[in-house]
Design a protein around this motif. Sequence first.
Motif, PDB file in Angstrom:
ATOM      1  N   ILE A  94      -4.754 -15.583   4.602  1.00  0.00           N
ATOM      2  CA  ILE A  94      -3.510 -14.924   4.988  1.00  0.00           C
ATOM      3  C   ILE A  94      -3.843 -13.505   5.443  1.00  0.00           C
ATOM      4  CG2 ILE A  94      -1.254 -14.132   4.181  1.00  0.00           C
ATOM      5  CD1 ILE A  94      -1.415 -16.379   2.066  1.00  0.00           C
ATOM      6  N   ASP A  95      -3.459 -13.185   6.665  1.00  0.00           N
ATOM      7  CA  ASP A  95      -3.752 -11.864   7.221  1.00  0.00           C
ATOM      8  C   ASP A  95      -2.674 -10.858   6.845  1.00  0.00           C
ATOM      9  OD1 ASP A  95      -6.059 -12.756   8.585  1.00  0.00           O
ATOM     10  OD2 ASP A  95      -4.828 -13.484  10.258  1.00  0.00           O
ATOM     11  N   VAL A  96      -3.097  -9.611   6.675  1.00  0.00           N
ATOM     12  CA  VAL A  96      -2.128  -8.521   6.583  1.00  0.00           C
ATOM     13  C   VAL A  96      -2.096  -7.848   7.947  1.00  0.00           C
ATOM     14  CG1 VAL A  96      -2.497  -8.175   4.117  1.00  0.00           C
ATOM     15  CG2 VAL A  96      -3.858  -6.878   5.748  1.00  0.00           C
ATOM     16  N   PRO A  97      -0.987  -7.201   8.309  1.00  0.00           N
ATOM     17  CA  PRO A  97      -0.896  -6.567   9.627  1.00  0.00           C
ATOM     18  C   PRO A  97      -2.028  -5.569   9.866  1.00  0.00           C
ATOM     19  CG  PRO A  97       1.255  -6.666   8.582  1.00  0.00           C
ATOM     20  CD  PRO A  97       0.261  -7.068   7.540  1.00  0.00           C
ATOM     21  N   ALA A  98      -2.689  -5.660  11.011  1.00  0.00           N
ATOM     22  CA  ALA A  98      -3.848  -4.813  11.297  1.00  0.00           C
ATOM     23  C   ALA A  98      -3.506  -3.337  11.263  1.00  0.00           C
ATOM     24  CB  ALA A  98      -4.430  -5.189  12.663  1.00  0.00           C
ATOM     25  N   GLU A  99      -2.282  -2.991  11.653  1.00  0.00           N
ATOM     26  CA  GLU A  99      -1.910  -1.578  11.689  1.00  0.00           C
ATOM     27  C   GLU A  99      -1.763  -0.968  10.295  1.00  0.00           C
ATOM     28  OE1 GLU A  99       1.998  -3.876  12.516  1.00  0.00           O
ATOM     29  OE2 GLU A  99      -0.167  -4.113  12.809  1.00  0.00           O
ATOM     30  N   MET A 100      -1.824  -1.806   9.269  1.00  0.00           N
ATOM     31  CA  MET A 100      -1.716  -1.304   7.900  1.00  0.00           C
ATOM     32  C   MET A 100      -3.059  -0.891   7.327  1.00  0.00           C
ATOM     33  SD  MET A 100       1.504  -1.298   7.226  1.00  0.00           S
ATOM     34  CE  MET A 100       1.622  -0.754   8.933  1.00  0.00           C
ATOM     35  N   GLY A 101      -4.100  -0.913   8.135  1.00  0.00           N
ATOM     36  CA  GLY A 101      -5.410  -0.449   7.693  1.00  0.00           C
ATOM     37  C   GLY A 101      -6.198  -1.524   6.972  1.00  0.00           C
ATOM     38  N   ALA A 102      -7.182  -1.087   6.200  1.00  0.00           N
ATOM     39  CA  ALA A 102      -8.060  -2.006   5.487  1.00  0.00           C
ATOM     40  C   ALA A 102      -7.384  -2.496   4.214  1.00  0.00           C
ATOM     41  CB  ALA A 102      -9.375  -1.304   5.144  1.00  0.00           C
ATOM     42  N   LEU A 103      -7.331  -3.805   4.046  1.00  0.00           N
ATOM     43  CA  LEU A 103      -6.736  -4.379   2.846  1.00  0.00           C
ATOM     44  C   LEU A 103      -7.548  -3.973   1.622  1.00  0.00           C
ATOM     45  CD1 LEU A 103      -4.666  -6.294   1.526  1.00  0.00           C
ATOM     46  CD2 LEU A 103      -6.278  -8.168   1.965  1.00  0.00           C
ATOM     47  N   GLY A 110       3.466 -10.070  -7.732  1.00  0.00           N
ATOM     48  CA  GLY A 110       4.216  -8.833  -7.540  1.00  0.00           C
ATOM     49  C   GLY A 110       4.736  -8.653  -6.132  1.00  0.00           C
ATOM     50  N   ASN A 111       4.317  -9.536  -5.185  1.00  0.00           N
ATOM     51  CA  ASN A 111       4.749  -9.491  -3.784  1.00  0.00           C
ATOM     52  C   ASN A 111       4.430  -8.136  -3.141  1.00  0.00           C
ATOM     53  OD1 ASN A 111       5.954 -10.543  -1.408  1.00  0.00           O
ATOM     54  ND2 ASN A 111       7.893  -9.533  -1.890  1.00  0.00           N
ATOM     55  N   VAL A 112       3.237  -7.616  -3.429  1.00  0.00           N
ATOM     56  CA  VAL A 112       2.853  -6.289  -2.951  1.00  0.00           C
ATOM     57  C   VAL A 112       1.397  -6.302  -2.508  1.00  0.00           C
ATOM     58  CG1 VAL A 112       2.436  -3.900  -3.677  1.00  0.00           C
ATOM     59  CG2 VAL A 112       4.509  -5.058  -4.409  1.00  0.00           C
ATOM     60  N   TYR A 113       1.093  -5.513  -1.479  1.00  0.00           N
ATOM     61  CA  TYR A 113      -0.292  -5.282  -1.119  1.00  0.00           C
ATOM     62  C   TYR A 113      -0.501  -3.804  -0.833  1.00  0.00           C
ATOM     63  CZ  TYR A 113       0.856  -4.864   3.895  1.00  0.00           C
ATOM     64  OH  TYR A 113       1.362  -4.466   5.115  1.00  0.00           O
ATOM     65  N   VAL A 114      -1.758  -3.383  -0.875  1.00  0.00           N
ATOM     66  CA  VAL A 114      -2.123  -2.003  -0.573  1.00  0.00           C
ATOM     67  C   VAL A 114      -3.099  -2.013   0.597  1.00  0.00           C
ATOM     68  CG1 VAL A 114      -3.216   0.122  -1.404  1.00  0.00           C
ATOM     69  CG2 VAL A 114      -1.834  -1.262  -2.963  1.00  0.00           C
ATOM     70  N   GLY A 115      -2.781  -1.245   1.627  1.00  0.00           N
ATOM     71  CA  GLY A 115      -3.692  -1.052   2.748  1.00  0.00           C
ATOM     72  C   GLY A 115      -4.113   0.405   2.808  1.00  0.00           C
ATOM     73  N   MET A 116      -5.324   0.649   3.309  1.00  0.00           N
ATOM     74  CA  MET A 116      -5.835   2.006   3.445  1.00  0.00           C
ATOM     75  C   MET A 116      -5.959   2.356   4.924  1.00  0.00           C
ATOM     76  SD  MET A 116      -6.261   3.286   0.442  1.00  0.00           S
ATOM     77  CE  MET A 116      -6.594   2.883  -1.273  1.00  0.00           C
ATOM     78  N   VAL A 117      -5.235   3.383   5.344  1.00  0.00           N
ATOM     79  CA  VAL A 117      -5.229   3.810   6.741  1.00  0.00           C
ATOM     80  C   VAL A 117      -6.156   5.012   6.894  1.00  0.00           C
ATOM     81  CG1 VAL A 117      -3.828   4.683   8.643  1.00  0.00           C
ATOM     82  CG2 VAL A 117      -2.875   2.984   7.076  1.00  0.00           C
ATOM     83  N   ALA A 128      -2.585   5.694   1.791  1.00  0.00           N
ATOM     84  CA  ALA A 128      -2.254   4.339   1.349  1.00  0.00           C
ATOM     85  C   ALA A 128      -0.919   3.853   1.897  1.00  0.00           C
ATOM     86  CB  ALA A 128      -2.222   4.288  -0.174  1.00  0.00           C
ATOM     87  N   VAL A 129      -0.894   2.570   2.210  1.00  0.00           N
ATOM     88  CA  VAL A 129       0.336   1.856   2.509  1.00  0.00           C
ATOM     89  C   VAL A 129       0.575   0.878   1.371  1.00  0.00           C
ATOM     90  CG1 VAL A 129       1.467   0.194   4.019  1.00  0.00           C
ATOM     91  CG2 VAL A 129       0.112   2.039   5.011  1.00  0.00           C
ATOM     92  N   VAL A 130       1.747   0.923   0.785  1.00  0.00           N
ATOM     93  CA  VAL A 130       2.133  -0.026  -0.258  1.00  0.00           C
ATOM     94  C   VAL A 130       3.342  -0.784   0.273  1.00  0.00           C
ATOM     95  CG1 VAL A 130       2.833  -0.344  -2.656  1.00  0.00           C
ATOM     96  CG2 VAL A 130       1.335   1.575  -2.034  1.00  0.00           C
ATOM     97  N   ALA A 131       3.178  -2.067   0.519  1.00  0.00           N
ATOM     98  CA  ALA A 131       4.233  -2.825   1.186  1.00  0.00           C
ATOM     99  C   ALA A 131       4.381  -4.208   0.569  1.00  0.00           C
ATOM    100  CB  ALA A 131       3.932  -2.955   2.680  1.00  0.00           C
ATOM    101  N   HIS A 132       5.542  -4.820   0.798  1.00  0.00           N
ATOM    102  CA  HIS A 132       5.726  -6.203   0.394  1.00  0.00           C
ATOM    103  C   HIS A 132       4.871  -7.100   1.287  1.00  0.00           C
ATOM    104  CE1 HIS A 132       8.811  -5.296  -2.460  1.00  0.00           C
ATOM    105  NE2 HIS A 132       9.685  -4.873  -1.564  1.00  0.00           N
ATOM    106  N   LEU A 133       4.453  -8.224   0.757  1.00  0.00           N
ATOM    107  CA  LEU A 133       3.667  -9.176   1.534  1.00  0.00           C
ATOM    108  C   LEU A 133       4.439  -9.567   2.788  1.00  0.00           C
ATOM    109  CD1 LEU A 133       2.282 -11.490  -1.313  1.00  0.00           C
ATOM    110  CD2 LEU A 133       1.184  -9.510  -0.229  1.00  0.00           C
ATOM    111  N   GLY A 134       3.767  -9.505   3.923  1.00  0.00           N
ATOM    112  CA  GLY A 134       4.389  -9.849   5.190  1.00  0.00           C
ATOM    113  C   GLY A 134       5.145  -8.718   5.846  1.00  0.00           C
ATOM    114  N   SER A 135       5.193  -7.550   5.193  1.00  0.00           N
ATOM    115  CA  SER A 135       5.947  -6.425   5.728  1.00  0.00           C
ATOM    116  C   SER A 135       5.016  -5.305   6.176  1.00  0.00           C
ATOM    117  CB  SER A 135       6.904  -5.884   4.654  1.00  0.00           C
ATOM    118  OG  SER A 135       7.506  -4.660   5.060  1.00  0.00           O
TER     119      SER A 135
END
Length: 231
Positions: A94-103, A110-117, A128-135
């Motif tokens: 499952i991919d996270v949006p590329a614009e959200m940085g490195a997973l 918890g329906n949450v992921y953290v990306g590093m921009v 950091a980006v903290v977003a719901h999965l798919g958002s």
Amino acid sequence: MNSLLIGLLSTLATSCSAALPNTDVGRVNEAISISHDGKSILLVDATTHQSCTIATGATPARFSSDGSAILVSAGAYVPKSTLVHCGNQVLHPIDVPAEMGALADVSIPGNVYVGMVLVDVQPASYLAVVAHLGSTTNLVSLPGAYIDTLPISALRENAFFYDEEAGPFPLISSDGRYVAVDGNPDCSAQAKLGVWDIHENKKVVLNGERSAVEAECRGLFESGPGDRGSH
């Protein structure tokens, strides 16, 4: 995302897509390893000895902080539950949006992921980006969070060091409410980043004797019986 950030991300594109470190232990008696051809993940725990082929290949992988997923690249993850039951099927991460940085971390329950921009390259500095999965909507606007409406100069003031190969990696609480994006669950008033309450969009500050505060803060990230890695 502004053009300067896009340029910075492009500069380190090779680094951002590099293999994540292989973490042998996600929790007690649980381990993962990668096949020599880099295409399969072997999951071993007290009851499982399962090898699964990943459609896009599997870089040296690591568990998410809650054990619910395995990060197979800097932009994708595989739920642990699909590894346990993959059978002869090829798994598609499952991919996270590329614009959200490195997973950096994901919590499926918890329906949450953290990306590093990436916002600076010398030294490498991130927000950091903290977003719901798919958002792609950042749920947090605290210092240390990536806010796309701010100029790059303001963003860099709150950036922090992050090593996507060695960590320390972010921690998400088992209920998906709290996150320590620098991997350090520090709830003191002096903490640079500290612990974020995602629901309230505020920093968690606990008062009291130091050892009691530290214990209470760590407790926010402790799983209940059977929680960790069971999803």
